[in-house]
Design a protein around this motif. Structure first.
Motif, short mmCIF file in Angstrom:
data_model
loop_
_atom_site.label_atom_id
_atom_site.label_comp_id
_atom_site.label_asym_id
_atom_site.label_seq_id
_atom_site.Cartn_x
_atom_site.Cartn_y
_atom_site.Cartn_z
N ARG A 93 14.07 -32.49 11.44
CA ARG A 93 14.79 -33.00 10.24
C ARG A 93 16.06 -33.42 10.41
NH1 ARG A 93 10.89 -31.61 9.30
NH2 ARG A 93 10.19 -30.04 7.78
N ASP A 96 18.56 -32.10 12.35
CA ASP A 96 18.72 -31.12 13.74
C ASP A 96 19.28 -31.42 15.02
OD1 ASP A 96 17.14 -29.05 12.85
OD2 ASP A 96 15.16 -30.21 12.63
N ALA A 117 13.41 -38.02 11.47
CA ALA A 117 13.81 -37.36 13.11
C ALA A 117 14.12 -38.14 14.24
CB ALA A 117 12.12 -36.88 13.60
#
Length: 251
Positions: A93, A96, A117
């Motif tokens: 995600r 992250d 991402a």
């Protein structure tokens, strides 16, 4: 064809592929499903293979120590690695902070990263991985340390110290072998230490392993089986799912 001749062919096929389905064995031996199932039952009784639902695997724990080069690894199980890589990339995600291990399957994962991402932050000990992430305009950090030529991975005390500074939301690791008893293993102790450190610093750890890695044991332990989830194309033995989370791309 005599039973012993079929047994030899079945074991030779398993030696090449590590796992085989009943259908694959029927086609390879030109034998009926009932014949193959009887053969697998007998070979399982003799301890020469493990009969699992829908097929067979070699007995858990074949010990190995050799390791192919990074270039050689990229030519192995290409389709399986691609499916695993895409599933791994889909887990990332935008918010992250991700660790990506050196290795051919994780490199395929980097190739598959797209969309949100690309806005995540990354740390990797793979030289090729860092270069590709940079080419995708990702925020990427590379730890200091020694470069291991065979795997193009950064290892050593400096790499371990670097990783201690981070807390990852997700870590994606490679392993050369995974078994119920020995857990996740790899040939080189220094690479194992870096993988283990990254796993300890991560909220979630995913081991990206294709089905050929099951049943293999290498000298250096990364972690016990419960130390991370498994992302694979196909899990050949249901018992793994009793000990850790397993996600399969071939359902």
């Amino acid at each position: 064809m005599l039973a012993e001749e079929r047994f030899a062919l079945i074991l030779n096929l398993l030696a090449e592929k590590r796992t085989a389905t009943v259908q694959e064995l029927c086609e390879a031996l030109n034998a009926s499903e009932s014949t193959i199932r009887r053969d697998l039952t007998e070979l399982d009784r003799q301890g020469r293979l493990n009969k699992v639902h829908g097929g067979a695997t070699l007995p858990d724990g074949q010990f190995l120590a050799d390791e192919p080069t990074m270039a050689a690894k990229e030519t192995l199980a290409v389709g399986q690695k691609r499916s695993i890589a895409q599933a791994a990339a889909d887990l990332v995600r935008a918010g992250d902070f991700v660790y990506i291990d050196a290795g051919s399957t994780t490199l395929a994962m980097v190739r598959a990263l797209s969309g949100p991402a690309l806005d995540a932050h990354y740390v990797t000990n793979g030289i090729a991985h860092a270069r590709l992430l940079a080419q995708k305009s990702c925020n990427v950090c590379v730890p200091g340390g020694l470069l291991r030529p065979k795997t193009e991975a950064i290892i050593g005390a400096a790499a371990l110290m670097s990783l201690q500074q981070f807390n990852f939301t997700k870590a994606f690791l490679g392993a050369n072998g995974v078994t119920l008893g020995a857990g996740f293993t790899t040939p080189d102790p220094e690479e194992a230490a870096v993988k283990a450190m990254a796993s300890r610093r991560a909220r979630e750890t995913w081991f990206l392993v294709d089905d050929s890695k099951f049943g293999r044991v290498y000298p250096a332990v990364i972690s016990e089986l419960y130390g991370g989830a498994i992302l694979t194309n196909r899990c050949p033995e249901p018992k793994y799912k009793q000990l850790t989370l397993v996600k399969e791309t071939e359902l």
